[in-house]
Scaffold this active site. Structure first.
Site, short mmCIF file in Angstrom:
data_model
loop_
_atom_site.label_atom_id
_atom_site.label_comp_id
_atom_site.label_asym_id
_atom_site.label_seq_id
_atom_site.Cartn_x
_atom_site.Cartn_y
_atom_site.Cartn_z
N GLU A 269 -17.75 -24.48 2.88
CA GLU A 269 -19.10 -24.40 2.33
C GLU A 269 -19.89 -23.30 3.02
OE1 GLU A 269 -23.03 -27.29 1.77
OE2 GLU A 269 -21.67 -27.62 3.47
N LYS A 344 -23.90 -28.57 -5.85
CA LYS A 344 -24.04 -29.63 -4.86
C LYS A 344 -25.08 -30.63 -5.36
CE LYS A 344 -24.42 -30.37 0.12
NZ LYS A 344 -24.52 -29.72 1.45
N CYS A 378 -19.45 -30.95 0.81
CA CYS A 378 -19.92 -31.50 2.08
C CYS A 378 -20.55 -32.88 1.93
CB CYS A 378 -20.87 -30.50 2.74
SG CYS A 378 -21.18 -30.82 4.50
#
Length: 519
Positions: A269, A344, A378
């Site tokens: 990321e 995300k 993440c």
């Protein structure tokens, strides 16, 4: 700023059967590849396509034919003059093609000189190998030129030259590629093409053996599932001076993944924050938008190199500005030149505070040439509902690019990734950054121990860790994953978490395209 149109960056690369409408392009390609040599006649191509259409394969990029291969099936005979392509292929008419034979004979492979170095020959050889597996053929036999020999003919014999190429002491543009694709040299042929001055008339006779071959099988054998090879990059952050320097580091890892014939390579990321070390310092919110200005270069680079290195790339993640809103987006660069993206969905407090990132709204699952995959960036892996949605949509592996500054942050990602494997009978690969960027706020320190995780059961690794890196060291891990094993585990594992959900007590409800969905 409007959303980036990914179609402007995509390459359309297609491996497909040849057709007679390709004839003019095929002849033009042949003249570029073999100048001065006699080209195919239309009658030969018509005969090949009529008798064995599956064996005549082309690759087109953005509608342009840039590579091709031709072949036929014969019955193996050790006494046959395999080096005499005219005899074996009926002078290119392949009227001697035997549908029930056991050997695929490769007549020719061509790659446009403008597109060499993009591993297109590997795609053609892989297509031939898959044809062998589908038709339960024992082997592929080819004869190949050695066009680098003329540079060494004054100092060694053709036999010595081939031995040096096999030992990797000399590079030959044809033979080296054939060896890299699993072929072994079986003999040397003199006067193969007397007009081929680059090879001094010589050629090699090579063989690839199909390990899935079933002798005298009543039906054609098909290898249902092949292992999927995954490369995870643990990337060291360091100061750089330009995008080109960043690209060189990335290309190194792509080259490694390609050399090991990986199907996927995963980057961390926001490893692109490294680029902030080569621009004028700014407050974090402005710096994030400065980083987004590199997105077109980033898309161009990874699209081209996923095709060049014949590997599906999960390009970590990168900031993107759409309608003046900042997003953290992970892009999937397929090796056929197409692109997918996953926003995300959960933004950490520090991302909101320092950068002003806005969350996305949809869980994507992507079709690839190796099955369905998902990407969770993440923090997203720490929310089990997202993995449930991805599993329901068919994802068999989740790729998790992450970026953490401390061991505690890393452990949250790791432990949740391992939990998702157990809950959904899937694989999860995580990739993080190491190293320091002293003058980049909110991206100055990093901690990572990247890994590939499995469900916890007898048929998988003892500790449910297929492979993992040493902490905080720039390196890669490479591992083969078996999707068929996942299916069997879901149906008959020691525990069956997916099947044993109490949907009478609880369900995952989500909204997509303004419709209510339940799992």
């Amino acid at each position: 700023m409007e959303p980036i149109d990914l179609a402007e960056f995509e390459w359309k690369i297609i491996v497909r059967p040849l057709k007679i409408e390709d004839f003019d392009d095929l002849i033009a390609l042949q003249r570029k590849c073999f100048p001065g040599m006699q080209t195919w006649q239309r009658e030969q191509i018509e005969s090949q396509l009529a008798i064995f259409p599956e064996g005549q394969i082309g690759i087109e990029i953005d509608g342009r034919l840039v590579a091709s291969s031709s072949s036929l099936i014969v019955e193996y005979d050790p006494s046959l003059k395999w080096y005499d392509w005219k005899t074996v292929s009926d002078a290119g008419y392949i009227r001697n093609h035997k549908p029930k034979g056991d050997t695929l004979y490769g007549i020719e492979i061509m790659v446009d000189p403008e597109f060499r170095g993009m591993k297109l020959s590997r795609r053609l050889y892989d297509a031939r190998k898959e044809l062998c597996r589908q038709k339960n053929l024992a082997r592929i036999i080819i004869a190949g030129r050695i066009p680098g020999y003329h540079k060494h003919a004054h100092e060694m014999s053709a036999r010595e030259y081939i031995e040096r190429v096999v030992d990797k002491a000399i590079y030959d543009p044809v033979l080296t590629a054939q060896l890299a694709n699993g072929f072994s040299v079986q003999g040397l042929v003199a006067n193969y093409f007397p007009s081929d001055t680059d090879s001094c008339g010589y050629a090699t006779y090579l063989e690839w053996k199909n390990l899935d071959y079933v002798p005298e099988a009543r039906r054609r054998f098909h290898n249902v599932v092949e292992p999927i090879r995954v490369c995870v990059v643990q990337y060291e952050m360091r100061e750089i001076n330009s995008f080109d320097e960043f690209a060189r580091q990335c290309e190194f890892f792509l080259d490694v993944a390609s050399d090991y014939k990986c199907d996927f390579v995963l980057f961390p990321e926001l490893f692109t924050t490294q680029l902030l070390s080569c621009v004028e310092a700014a407050r974090p919110g402005l710096a994030a938008r400065q980083l987004a200005e590199f997105t077109p270069d980033y898309l161009d680079f990874f699209t081209e190199h996923s095709v060049k290195y014949d590997v599906n790339v999960i390009g970590g993640s990168q900031f993107v500005v759409e309608y003046d809103t900042l997003y953290n987006v992970s892009f999937l660069f397929r090796r056929d030149g197409s692109i997918g993206k996953q926003y995300k969905l959960h933004i950490t407090p520090s991302e909101r505070k320092w950068w002003g990132v806005t969350p996305g709204e949809r869980v994507e699952v992507f079709d690839t040439d190796c099955g369905k995959v998902g990407i969770q960036i993440c923090y997203d892996i720490e929310f089990p509902e997202l993995a449930r949605i991805a599993a329901q949509k068919g994802a068999q592996i989740l790729f998790v690019p992450f970026n953490t500054d401390t061991r505690h942050g890393y452990l949250r990602v790791r432990h949740c990734a391992q939990a998702r494997c157990i809950e959904n009978h899937m694989y999860v690969a995580i990739s993080g950054c190491t190293g320091n960027l002293p003058f980049v706020e909110n991206a100055d320190i990093h901690y990572a121990q990247s890994g590939i995780f499995t469900p916890a059961d007898a048929e998988f690794a003892r500790d449910a860790v297929a492979a993992e890196c040493h902490p905080n060291v720039e390196t890669v891990i490479i591992h083969d994953l078996d999707f068929e094993q996942l299916r069997k585990h879901r149906e008959g594992g020691t525990v069956q978490n997916w099947n044993d959900r109490r949907r009478d007590l609880y369900r995952v409800v989500y909204y997509e395209d303004e419709k209510r969905q339940e799992i």
